[in-house]
Design a protein around this motif. Structure first.
Motif, mmCIF file in Angstrom:
data_model
loop_
_atom_site.group_PDB
_atom_site.id
_atom_site.type_symbol
_atom_site.label_atom_id
_atom_site.label_comp_id
_atom_site.label_asym_id
_atom_site.label_seq_id
_atom_site.Cartn_x
_atom_site.Cartn_y
_atom_site.Cartn_z
ATOM 1 N N CYS A 71 53.372 -50.270 53.825
ATOM 2 C CA CYS A 71 52.897 -51.513 53.214
ATOM 3 C C CYS A 71 53.473 -51.720 51.822
ATOM 4 O O CYS A 71 53.207 -52.717 51.178
ATOM 5 C CB CYS A 71 51.368 -51.577 53.218
ATOM 6 S SG CYS A 71 50.563 -50.268 52.299
ATOM 7 N N CYS A 76 46.723 -49.064 54.577
ATOM 8 C CA CYS A 76 47.084 -49.473 55.936
ATOM 9 C C CYS A 76 46.919 -48.333 56.938
ATOM 10 O O CYS A 76 47.015 -48.542 58.141
ATOM 11 C CB CYS A 76 48.513 -50.020 55.979
ATOM 12 S SG CYS A 76 49.775 -48.756 55.776
ATOM 13 N N CYS A 111 53.286 -46.356 49.512
ATOM 14 C CA CYS A 111 53.297 -46.273 50.969
ATOM 15 C C CYS A 111 54.582 -46.891 51.514
ATOM 16 O O CYS A 111 54.926 -48.001 51.138
ATOM 17 C CB CYS A 111 52.087 -47.015 51.524
ATOM 18 S SG CYS A 111 52.137 -47.195 53.310
HETATM 19 ZN ZN LIG Z 1 50.198 -48.389 53.618
#
Ligand SMILES: [Zn+2]
Length: 137
Positions: A75, A97, A72
């Motif tokens: 995050c 997230c 990601c």
């Molecule tokens: Zn994330």
């Protein structure tokens, strides 16, 4: 396949486990992805033309998509991809997230898309033709 071009992915098994790289090619049919710097293979490339030199080139080989996890961008963790519907389209979101992974929709879609690329006008420069002298022959 949850992995797409230009995704950052983490390799989870094999010789390259723990390494990250950018996806530079995908083949959904065979379920494989090619990741920058991962599974690099050496290939001998033979000179086929007079001005070429025989050499060894390094090229990434495809790996199975099940060996990687999407990282990601928000995050910074290897995550499971979830799906959500944004503006009527199914998009990929981070399982941790909730950040939208598909770039076109990262900023909530349409407004961003419209701005993105106005077609460039091509101005073609014509090479001024050198006029042939009349007595060229
Ligand atoms: Zn994330």
């Amino acid at each position: 396949m949850n992995v797409k071009l230009n995704d950052n992915v983490l390799v989870i098994t094999g010789k390259y486990a723990g390494k990250q790289g950018k996806v530079i090619a995908t083949s959904p049919k065979s379920g494989k992805v090619t990741v920058e710097g991962i599974n690099v293979q050496k290939k001998a490339q033979k000179a086929r033309k007079a001005n070429e030199v025989s050499k060894i080139v390094e090229k990434e080989g495809a790996i199975d998509v099940s060996n990687v996890m999407v990282v990601c961008p928000k995050c910074d963790k290897a995550i499971r991809v979830k799906h959500e519907v944004v503006d009527g389209k199914k998009v990929r979101v981070c399982g941790k997230c909730g950040a939208v992974l598909d770039k076109a929709y990262a900023g909530k879609g349409k407004a961003v898309e419209a701005k993105a690329e106005a077609p460039k006008k091509r101005t073609r420069k014509r090479a001024a033709k050198a006029e042939k002298p009349a007595d060229a022959e």
